[in-house]
Write a protein that holds these residues in place. Structure first.
Motif, short mmCIF file in Angstrom:
data_model
loop_
_atom_site.label_atom_id
_atom_site.label_comp_id
_atom_site.label_asym_id
_atom_site.label_seq_id
_atom_site.Cartn_x
_atom_site.Cartn_y
_atom_site.Cartn_z
N TYR A 86 0.89 -1.31 0.03
CA TYR A 86 -0.12 0.02 -0.04
C TYR A 86 0.88 1.22 0.11
CZ TYR A 86 -2.78 3.89 1.88
OH TYR A 86 -3.37 4.86 2.19
N PHE A 87 1.80 1.32 0.94
CA PHE A 87 2.88 2.48 0.76
C PHE A 87 3.44 2.64 -0.46
CE2 PHE A 87 3.47 1.78 5.67
CZ PHE A 87 2.39 2.84 5.80
N LYS A 88 3.89 1.49 -1.03
CA LYS A 88 4.69 1.54 -2.45
C LYS A 88 3.33 2.29 -3.34
CE LYS A 88 6.77 -0.96 -6.08
NZ LYS A 88 7.28 -2.53 -6.25
N SER A 89 2.12 2.13 -3.43
CA SER A 89 1.19 2.42 -4.45
C SER A 89 1.06 3.98 -3.86
CB SER A 89 -0.26 1.73 -4.20
OG SER A 89 -0.83 1.94 -2.73
N CYS A 90 1.04 4.35 -2.76
CA CYS A 90 1.11 5.69 -2.47
C CYS A 90 2.42 6.57 -3.25
CB CYS A 90 1.27 6.01 -1.06
SG CYS A 90 -0.54 5.51 -0.19
N ARG A 91 3.28 5.73 -3.00
CA ARG A 91 4.59 6.49 -3.71
C ARG A 91 4.71 6.71 -5.07
NH1 ARG A 91 7.02 3.44 0.52
NH2 ARG A 91 7.71 1.64 -0.97
N GLU A 92 3.89 5.46 -5.70
CA GLU A 92 3.60 5.61 -7.06
C GLU A 92 2.75 6.44 -7.59
OE1 GLU A 92 2.67 1.47 -7.73
OE2 GLU A 92 4.58 0.73 -8.04
N ARG A 93 1.79 6.70 -6.76
CA ARG A 93 0.60 7.81 -7.15
C ARG A 93 1.33 9.26 -7.08
NH1 ARG A 93 -2.82 11.35 -4.87
NH2 ARG A 93 -4.79 11.78 -5.93
N THR A 94 2.13 9.51 -6.30
CA THR A 94 3.08 10.82 -6.13
C THR A 94 3.82 10.75 -7.30
OG1 THR A 94 2.99 10.70 -3.62
CG2 THR A 94 4.67 11.98 -4.57
N ALA A 95 4.67 9.80 -7.44
CA ALA A 95 5.82 9.58 -8.64
C ALA A 95 4.95 10.09 -9.95
CB ALA A 95 6.55 8.50 -8.73
N ARG A 96 3.96 9.37 -10.06
CA ARG A 96 3.37 9.46 -11.33
C ARG A 96 2.86 10.77 -11.71
NH1 ARG A 96 -0.35 6.05 -10.54
NH2 ARG A 96 -2.49 7.47 -10.13
N LYS A 97 2.10 11.65 -10.71
CA LYS A 97 1.74 12.96 -10.92
C LYS A 97 2.88 13.89 -11.22
CE LYS A 97 0.14 15.50 -7.11
NZ LYS A 97 -0.77 15.86 -6.24
N ASP A 98 4.16 13.86 -10.24
CA ASP A 98 5.26 14.48 -10.72
C ASP A 98 6.19 14.26 -11.70
OD1 ASP A 98 6.85 16.72 -8.88
OD2 ASP A 98 8.33 15.45 -9.44
N ASP A 99 6.12 13.05 -12.22
CA ASP A 99 6.66 12.65 -13.44
C ASP A 99 5.70 13.13 -14.86
OD1 ASP A 99 8.26 10.75 -12.16
OD2 ASP A 99 7.48 8.90 -12.84
N ILE A 100 4.70 13.57 -14.79
CA ILE A 100 3.93 14.27 -15.64
C ILE A 100 4.36 15.59 -15.77
CG2 ILE A 100 1.67 15.10 -16.35
CD1 ILE A 100 0.55 12.44 -15.40
#
Length: 883
Positions: free
Chosen positions: A651-665
C-alpha cells in the motif's frame, strides 16, 4: 564475502598492496603523489573513466592518511592553502615554514581524537559507493569513514560532491569529523547547514569540492533557486555526485511527500472549519443510518450517498454534491465568472467536510501527531520524530487544529514543488548507505536505477533474533512483554522496548509505573533528552521505552557488564508497518560483533492484521480456534503476520507511485520552465528571443510594439530623473506600470536607464517575463498540490499548455498596452508647446488579477505592496518551507 561482491575482492587487495608501499613516503611526498593523480584525472576527456583508473591509488592514499592521523600529528611544508586553513580552524598550526595538522579537534563542541583506519569491508563499501550502489551496512560498521573514500576520489574532479544526511546534527557532525582528511590535500569542504540561505557562505559552500547537508536543505535550495529574482540569489551550482545516508529512508519512506516551498500570500481558513465542525460532529454521532465509511489503514474516510444527502439537507444547499470535480462540466471555462465561483465554493465546502471527517475519525493524537506548545505537530510514521516544518495539506491540518481546540495557524500558497525522485534524477550519479537496503532493492533499482549490495560485517554478527511470539489477546501479549523485560532486568541486561506509537509507549509506561519498574522514555515528546537517554540505554540493566526514534541513526553502546550479561535485548511490542523498521530496531543490538538478542511480540487483536483480506482473516480465526493455549507462536500463524506486513508495504508503495506518477507528468514541464526561466534570469538577451517568438507566433506588429516601448522609455527617463532630484546618490529605482487592471513594477539602474534605451528594453522584457512566469507557475503549483483524482492528473499536460498560452498572451499585452501612470513634462516629448492626443482604440483586456502581496509596490516606494498601497492585505514577508 557474497558472490555478487566477489569481483571487487581483487580491487581491495590491490588497494592494500599499494597502501603498504606508501608507509615509506614523507608527508610532503604523499601530497605530491596525490596532486599528480589529481592532475591526471582533470587532464582526461573522460573523467569518469579516469576516476575508475585512479580508484586504487586514491583509496590507498586516503587509508594511509587516516593511518597517519591515528598515530599523531602530521607535519608538512606549509602552503598558501595551509595558511588560509590555519586562520579559520584550530586543528592546524603554523610553525615557521611548517604546517602541523593535529590529530585531535572538536566535533560539535566535544573533544575528538582520530583513531580510525579503513579495514577491508570499509574499502569494499567505498568501492560500491563510487560505482553507484545502494549499500547495506549494519549499525556500527563506520558509514562516516566509508564515505571518505568515494567522496575524496570524486572530489578530485572539482565538479562537486554532496553528502546528504537525514538531519543537520549528522551533517555537521560528519563534516567536522572528516574535514581535516580532505583539507590536508587542498580540497575545499563545508556544510550548508552552517549558514542561512541568504548567507554568501552558503553559496560558497556549493562551490566547494565537497558539501555536507541534509537532503531537505539540498532539495529546498534547488526550489528556492528557481524562484529567485536576481542571479546572485541562486546558490546551487551543479548536480554531479550525491552520497545519501539512510538512503532507503530518504528515497523510499519520504518519497510520497513532495518538497514544497510555501510563500507569497498567506491565509487562515479557521473560520469556515470552526463553523462546520459541529455539523460533522453531529453527523458522526448519528447512528441511525450509515452516513460515512472509514478505512484507518489507508487513512481515508468517505461520505456515503446518505451522508451527502444528510449534509445537503442540514446545510440548506440541496445541490451541494451535484458537482464534485470541475471537469464534470465540459465547458466549465466558458461559464460566467460568478457561476464558476459558485461551483468552486461548493467543491471547497465538500473538501472542508471531508477534512473534518478525516480529523475526527481517522487521525489519532499521540499516534499520527502530538499537541505541543499549543500546536499540532505531525509524527513521521517511519522515524517516530516530529516533522517540525510540515503541515498536512488540503486543509487537514486546519481541521486537526480545530479538533484539538488550538490556535489555527496560517497556511501559505505553494510557490514551487518537486518530488525527491525527480530531484535526485538531476544528479549524474547517486549512491547511499543504510542498514535496511535489501528489502527494497527491487524498488530502488526500478525507480532510481540503483543496484544494491549488502556489505559483510567486519566481525561476525552473533546477535540472536528470536522468532515472533504471538498471543491470542493484547492483554496476554502485554503480560508476556512485561515478564520478558523483568527477566532481562534480573539477568543484568539492558532492554530497548520498541513501540509503534507514543500512545502505545505510554500504555506500557503506565503499567511499569503500577509495578514500580524504573525506565527511561524516548519518543516525539521527549526528544530534548535523546542524547542522555541513548547514552544510558546500554548501561547495566537499564530499561528504555522508545518509539521508532531509536531505530535509525542511533548507536547504543552496551557497557562491559551489560556485554558480559548477554548484551542489549531489543523487545518489539508490536510489528511495525514496515519490516525495515523492525530490522532497524533489531540493529541497535549486536553492533560490531557484540552479543545481543531481539524478540518481537504480536497478538490476534493487533491492527496490523487489518491489512489482510477478509478471507485471510477468516482463515486465521479458524486456525487460532484449533489452539487451546494462549501463545500460538507457530510458523503457520506467523505467515499471516508476514503477509499483513507485506500488504501494508504494498500500500505504501502504491502511494509513492501515485506521487511519482503526478510528478513525472509535471517534471518535463518543470525542467523546461526552469531552464527557460534561468536563461532569462542570467542573460537578459534571452528575453528578446522569447518576445520575438511570441510576436511571430501570434502574428503581431513588432514595429508598433517598438514604438510603444520607446514612449515608455521617454516616460521612464523622466520618472528616474524626478526620483533622483532629492536623492542624487540613488542607484536603483522601481518604476511603476499598469496594464488594464494589472499593476507591476520594474527595477532599473539609474545611470543605465537614463543613458540606454537598449538597456531599458532588455530589462523591461526580462522582468515582466520573470514576473509572469512566476505568477502563472505558482497557479499551476497550487493546482498540482490540490487533491487531484486520476483524471485530473492525466489532464496536467493540457493544463500546462493552457498555462503557456496564457503566459504568452499576458506578456504580449504588457508589451502593447503597459503604461506609466503619470504625466511627462511636455518638453521631453515635443519641442512645441502643443501635443496631439490620439484617442485610444478599444482593445481586449485580461481579467483583473491583483498584484501579489510580496511584490514591489508599483508606486516606486521600494516597499512591498502589502506594506504600502496594499496594506489592507497580509503577507508572510518571508518564504516558508512546507512538505
Amino acid at each position: 564475502m557474497s558472490n555478487s561482491l566477489e569481483k571487487y575482492r581483487k580491487t581491495v587487495e590491490a588497494i592494500n598492496s599499494e597502501y603498504a608501499t606508501l608507509h615509506s613516503l614523507t608527508n610532503d611526498e604523499l601530497r605530491i603523489k596525490l596532486h599528480h593523480i589529481e592532475r591526471f584525472i582533470n587532464e582526461q576527456e573522460d573523467k569518469s573513466d579516469a576516476l575508475n583508473k585512479s580508484l586504487v591509488s586514491v583509496f590507498a592514499i586516503v587509508k594511509e592518511t587516516a593511518r597517519r592521523f591515528s598515530l599523531g600529528n602530521i607535519e608538512v611544508t606549509a602552503t598558501p592553502n595551509d595558511l588560509r586553513i590555519a586562520e579559520k580552524y584550530d586543528f592546524i598550526k603554523i610553525s615557521r615554514d611548517k604546517a602541523i595538522y593535529q590529530n585531535h579537534w572538536d566535533v560539535m563542541g566535544v573533544p575528538y581524537v582520530w583513531k580510525m583506519v579503513h579495514y577491508d569491508e570499509q574499502l569494499l563499501g567505498g568501492i560500491l559507493l563510487h560505482y553507484g550502489y545502494a549499500t547495506e551496512m549494519a549499525t556500527g560498521e563506520g558509514k562516516t569513514l566509508v564515505a571518505t573514500l568515494p567522496v575524496f576520489l570524486n572530489a578530485l574532479t572539482h565538479e562537486g560532491v554532496h553528502i546528504m544526511t537525514v538531519n543537520d546534527y549528522l551533517s555537521k557532525r560528519d563534516f567536522e569529523t572528516t574535514r581535516p582528511i580532505y583539507m590536508f590535500y587542498g580540497l575545499s569542504v563545508d556544510c550548508i547547514d552552517n549558514y542561512e540561505r541568504c548567507d554568501n557562505h552558503r553559496k560558497a559552500t556549493y562551490k566547494s569540492d565537497i558539501a555536507f547537508g541534509t537532503n531537505s536543505s539540498f532539495t529546498f535550495d534547488y526550489l528556492f533557486d528557481h524562484i529567485a529574482i536576481k542571479p546572485e540569489e541562486c546558490v546551487q551550482q551543479s548536480h554531479n555526485y550525491a552520497i545519501i545516508d539512510e538512503l532507503d529512508s530518504i528515497l523510499i519512506d519520504d518519497a510520497d511527500n513532495p518538497h514544497i516551498v510555501g510563500g507569497g500570500n498567506y491565509y487562515n481558513n479557521g473560520k469556515i472549519f470552526k463553523e462546520n465542525y459541529p455539523l460533522i460532529k453531529e453527523l458522526i454521532g448519528n447512528k441511525d443510518i450509515e452516513l460515512y465509511k472509514i478505512d484507518k489503514l489507508k487513512k481515508t474516510a468517505i461520505f456515503t450517498q446518505e451522508g451527502k444527502e444528510w449534509l445537503s439537507l442540514n446545510k440548506g444547499i440541496p445541490d451541494l454534491f451535484s458537482i464534485e470535480r470541475t471537469y464534470e462540466i465540459a465547458d466549465f471555462d466558458e461559464l460566467a465568472q460568478d457561476k464558476q465561483n459558485e461551483i468552486k465554493n461548493k467543491i471547497y465546502l465538500q473538501s472542508v467536510f471531508q477534512q473534518l471527517l478525516l480529523a475526527l475519525t481517522v487521525y489519532e493524537r499521540d499516534v499520527d501527531y502530538i499537541v505541543e506548545g499549543g500546536k499540532v505537530k505531525i509524527i513521521d510514521t517511519h522515524t517516530g520524530r516530529v516533522k517540525e516544518t510540515c503541515r498536512w495539506e488540503h486543509g487537514l491540518h486546519t481541521a486537526m487544529e480545530v479538533k484539538e481546540q488550538v490556535e489555527v495557524q496560517n497556511d501559505f500558497d505553494g510557490m514551487a514543488v518537486v518530488s525527491l525522485k525527480n530531484y535526485f534524477r538531476l544528479y549524474k550519479k547517486i549512491a547511499g548507505m543504510s542498514g535496511t537496503i535489501m528489502p527494497v532493492k527491487d524498488e530502488l533499482l526500478e525507480i532510481y536505477n540503483l543496484p544494491c549490495a549488502s556489505l559483510p560485517t567486519h566481525r561476525p554478527l552473533i546477535r540472536k533474533d528470536l522468532p515472533l511470539r504471538i498471543f491470542k489477546t493484547a492483554q496476554q501479549k502485554d503480560d508476556a512483554i512485561i515478564k520478558a523485560i523483568i527477566d532481562n532486568k534480573s539477568a543484568g541486561r539492558p532492554s530497548l522496548v520498541g513501540s509503534i506509537s507514543v500512545k502505545r509507549s505510554e500504555q506500557l509506561c503506565n503499567k511499569f509505573d503500577e509495578l514500580g519498574i524504573e525506565y527511561n522514555k524516548l519518543d516525539a515528546k521527549t526528544l530534548k533528552d535523546e542524547a542522555y537517554t541513548i547514552a544510558k540505554a546500554g548501561i547495566g540493566n537499564t530499561i528504555t521505552v522508545s518509539t521508532s526514534v531509536a531505530g535509525r541513526g542511533t548507536d547504543i553502546k552496551p557497557s562491559p557488564e551489560a556485554i558480559a550479561a548477554g548484551g542489549l535485548m531489543v523487545i518489539g511490542t508490536d510489528l511495525f508497518e514496515s519490516v525495515r523498521v523492525d530490522r532497524q530496531l533489531k540493529g541497535r543490538s549486536g553492533r560490531q560483533g557484540d552479543p545481543g538478542s531481539s524478540v518481537f511480540f504480536a497478538s490476534l487483536e493487533d491492527q496490523i492484521l487489518q491489512n489482510l483480506s477478509p478471507d485471510d482473516l477468516k482463515d486465521l480465526e479458524r486456525l487460532s480456534d484449533t489452539y487451546s493455549i494462549n501463545e500460538i507462536s507457530t510458523d503457520e500463524v506467523r505467515m499471516y503476520f508476514d503477509k499483513a506486513q507485506s500488504n501494508r508495504e504494498a500500500y505504501f508503495k502504491s502511494c509513492r507511485e501515485r506521487t511519482a506518477r503526478k510528478d513525472d507528468i509535471v517534471d518535463p514541464h518543470r525542467k523546461k520552465m526552469y531552464k527557460q526561466r534561468n536563461a532569462v534570469l542570467f542573460n537578459a538577451e534571452e528575453a528578446n528571443v522569447i518576445v520575438d517568438n511570441i510576436i511571430k507566433h501570434l502574428g503581431e506588429n513588432s514595429d508598433k510594439i517598438e514604438e510603444h516601448l520607446m514612449s515608455l522609455y521617454i516616460k521612464t527617463k523622466e520618472l528616474v530623473r524626478r526620483s533622483t532630484e532629492n536623492n542624487p546618490n540613488r542607484t536603483e529605482v522601481l518604476v511603476p506600470f499598469s496594464e488594464a487592471m494589472h499593476t507591476f513594477a520594474i527595477r532599473l539602474e539609474v545611470g543605465l536607464s537614463i543613458a540606454s534605451y537598449e538597456y531599458f528594453c532588455r530589462e523591461f522584457k526580462r522582468q515582466i517575463i520573470l514576473q509572469i512566469y512566476d505568477k502563472e507557475w505558482k497557479k499551476f503549483v497550487l493546482h498540482i498540490m490540490s487533491d487531484l483524482d486520476r483524471k485530473e492528473i492525466e489532464l496536467l499536460d493540457t493544463k500546462y499548455r493552457q498555462m503557456m498560452d496564457d503566459i504568452n498572451f499576458i506578456i504580449l499585452s504588457r508589451l502593447k498596452y503597459a503604461s506609466i501612470p503619470f504625466e511627462v513634462r511636455n518638453e521631453l516629448l515635443y519641442n512645441s508647446k502643443e501635443r496631439k492626443v490620439e484617442k485610444e482604440k478599444p482593445r481586449k483586456v485580461n481579467p483583473a488579477v491583483p498584484i501579489a502581496a510580496d511584490e514591489p509596490c508599483p508606486c516606486g516606494s521600494g516597499k512591498k505592496y502589502c506594506e504600502c498601497h496594499g496594506s489592507n492585505i497580509r503577507s508572510n514577508n518571508r518564504i516558508k518551507r512546507r512538505r
